[in-house]
Design an enzyme around this catalytic site. Structure first.
Site, PDB file in Angstrom:
ATOM      1  N   HIS A   1     -14.739   2.580  18.057  1.00 24.81           N
ATOM      2  CA  HIS A   1     -13.282   2.272  18.577  1.00 24.81           C
ATOM      3  C   HIS A   1     -12.724   2.571  19.790  1.00 24.81           C
ATOM      4  O   HIS A   1     -13.692   3.155  20.541  1.00 24.81           O
ATOM      5  CB  HIS A   1     -12.608   3.488  17.395  1.00 24.81           C
TER       6      HIS A   1
ATOM      7  N   HIS B   1     -12.337   7.084  13.874  1.00 21.71           N
ATOM      8  CA  HIS B   1     -11.287   6.849  15.037  1.00 21.71           C
ATOM      9  C   HIS B   1      -9.970   7.884  14.660  1.00 21.71           C
ATOM     10  O   HIS B   1      -9.143   8.015  15.509  1.00 21.71           O
ATOM     11  CB  HIS B   1     -10.475   5.380  14.899  1.00 21.71           C
TER      12      HIS B   1
ATOM     13  N   ARG C   1      -7.103  10.548  14.571  1.00 23.56           N
ATOM     14  CA  ARG C   1      -6.382  11.475  15.412  1.00 23.56           C
ATOM     15  C   ARG C   1      -6.935  13.131  15.209  1.00 23.56           C
ATOM     16  O   ARG C   1      -7.116  13.772  16.075  1.00 23.56           O
ATOM     17  CB  ARG C   1      -5.103  11.426  15.517  1.00 23.56           C
TER      18      ARG C   1
ATOM     19  N   GLU D   1      -0.540   9.918   9.759  1.00 24.63           N
ATOM     20  CA  GLU D   1      -0.296   8.732   8.642  1.00 24.63           C
ATOM     21  C   GLU D   1       0.330   9.559   7.335  1.00 24.63           C
ATOM     22  O   GLU D   1       0.994   8.764   6.950  1.00 24.63           O
ATOM     23  CB  GLU D   1      -1.443   8.268   8.351  1.00 24.63           C
TER      24      GLU D   1
ATOM     25  N   GLU E   1       0.803  -1.181  -0.033  1.00 22.54           N
ATOM     26  CA  GLU E   1      -0.013  -0.072  -0.132  1.00 22.54           C
ATOM     27  C   GLU E   1       0.815   1.206  -0.039  1.00 22.54           C
ATOM     28  O   GLU E   1       0.692   2.125   0.652  1.00 22.54           O
ATOM     29  CB  GLU E   1      -1.032  -0.029   0.987  1.00 22.54           C
TER      30      GLU E   1
END
Ligand code: UD1
Ligand code: UDP
Length: 373
Positions: free
Chosen positions: A245, A211, A213, A133, A119
């Site tokens: 979550h 979920h 951040r 991310e 990915e």
């Protein structure tokens, strides 16, 4: 014999690595494959390890309540370093953009072990969306040696950053391999009493997950206010199922705002088998998840993405995904429109999934078998 170490630690990574582990096993005479779990997640991955029958060789068990990024990063970096010191591997495989994946890639680079990134090449070009991310995956791609891009667009992003074409393989996303395997298995909602009544309900089912951040604080509160409003406005037409979550920064506001609303069911995170069957059963999906954006189109479900931007524009282009942000009014307006505008709904639910055909793991392993060391 090629020796590879797969490192992962969160729910989506287990789901996306499981088909690859299964494929590696078919070539056990040529590839020795070991698995290291960071344990960044615990309760949310243990049932998945069982579901996919994954044998774990190393479990770092690092999860702490309400952990910070520094904790995940430093503990994974140090512990993977020790493993790579003690045992020789030709490749470390990481998946996606979690902090486990980033720290493991960095640990491999420090020990001069090659990194394969599953990915690879996803980008929003905004370092705080998604946070952390976007930066994690850029770090991984700057130390990687082999890149498995899920789409042509991801490959183009890598080429623009100077990655050599010969080091990239476009494979599709392994999540589709996992989804097709699991939705093929029979599942009866009666097995989960909390879900049973809702699954029989004739009203339209909206499945919710959140979920990220960057959605902590006001954004998640806005999302919940939108759900609360819609649940009242369309009480005769819709029901919500929201597996919450385990992150306390999500749980607190969600339970505070949405508990005890008759047509909103809050549950613990669901195991993958019931969750994927709910995806199949629902009318539409409201989510900030990456994996869910990739899965839903395979099952013909429109996804409204509660984020500012997405690294998966292929879904938008194909017409099955819409980025709606986290403003309460905007979320309400987008769902209202999809409930009322049948043509729009049908257009969004009838697209070819741009993320894969269920054979991504086969392509990855085929390529690995060709690698000369
Ligand atoms: C992590 C990843 C994110 C990925 C998401 C998938 C990072 C920085 N974040 O975010 O990229 O999209 O997983 O879900 O890598 N918790 C439990 N049990 C569990 C899992 C989590 O109690 O099984 C609680 C703990 O209090 C933990 C907290 O959730 O400290 C946060 O977990 P963490 O992995 O840091 O963040 P996620 O939001 O799950
Ligand atoms: N998922 C699950 N149970 C749930 C919610 C999600 O099994 O209650 C699955 C979902 O099908 C997808 C993956 O978890 O494959 C996505 O994980 P998550 O949203 O936590 O992470 P992301 O994909 O955003 O990194």
């Amino acid at each position: 014999m090629l020796k590879v170490l797969l490192v992962f630690g969160t729910r989506p990574e287990v789901i996306k690595m499981a088909p690859l582990i299964k494929e590696f096993k078919k070539y056990a005479d040529r590839i020795e494959c070991k698995v290291c779990i960071s344990g960044q997640h615990r309760q949310m991955i243990d049932p998945l390890l069982k579901l996919f029958d994954i044998k774990v060789d190393y479990d770092l068990n690092i999860m702490q309540a309400n952990q910070d990024l520094e904790h995940i990063n430093t503990s994974v970096l140090r512990e993977i370093g020790k493993i790579l010191e003690a045992e020789k591997f030709d490749y470390v495989f990481v998946q996606g953009d979690t902090t486990t994946a980033m720290a493991a890639a960095l640990a491999a680079f420090y020990k001069k072990v090659k990194v394969a990134h599953v990915e690879a090449g996803l980008r929003t070009f905004d370092k705080f969306h998604p946070y952390p991310e976007e930066v994690n995956r850029k770090i991984i791609d700057s130390v990687a040696d082999l890149y498995f891009a899920h789409t042509q667009l991801a490959q183009e992003n890598l080429l623009k950053e100077g990655v050599r074409k010969k080091d990239i393989e476009v494979t599709g996303n392994t999540v589709i391999d996992a989804l097709l395997e699991v939705t093929d298995k029979p599942f009866d909602f009666q097995a989960i009493p909390k879900l049973a009544a809702f699954s029989r309900d004739k009203r339209k089912l909206i499945l919710v997950t959140a979920h990220r951040r960057e959605n902590f604080g006001q954004p998640i509160r806005n999302i919940c206010e939108a759900i609360k409003h819609l649940a009242a406005e369309f009480s005769k037409e819709i029901i919500f199922i929201y597996p919450v979550h385990l992150n306390p920064n999500i749980r607190r506001p969600v339970y505070e705002i949405l508990e005890n609303i008759p047509n909103v069911l809050l549950t613990e995170p669901l195991e993958y088998l019931p969750f994927s069957h709910l995806l199949k059963r629902c009318y539409l999906v409201l989510s900030d998840s990456g994996g869910v954006q990739e899965e839903a189109p395979s099952l013909g479900k429109p996804v409204l993405v509660m984020r500012q931007t997405t690294e998966r524009p292929e879904g938008i282009k194909a017409g099955c995904v819409e980025v709606v942000g986290t403003d309460t009014k905007k979320v309400i307006g987008s769902i209202r429109k999809l409930l009322k505008d049948k043509k729009k709904y049908q257009k969004m639910s009838r697209v070819k999934n741009p993320y894969g055909d269920g054979k991504a793991s086969q392509r990855i392993v085929k390529r690995v078998l060709k690698e000369k060391l």
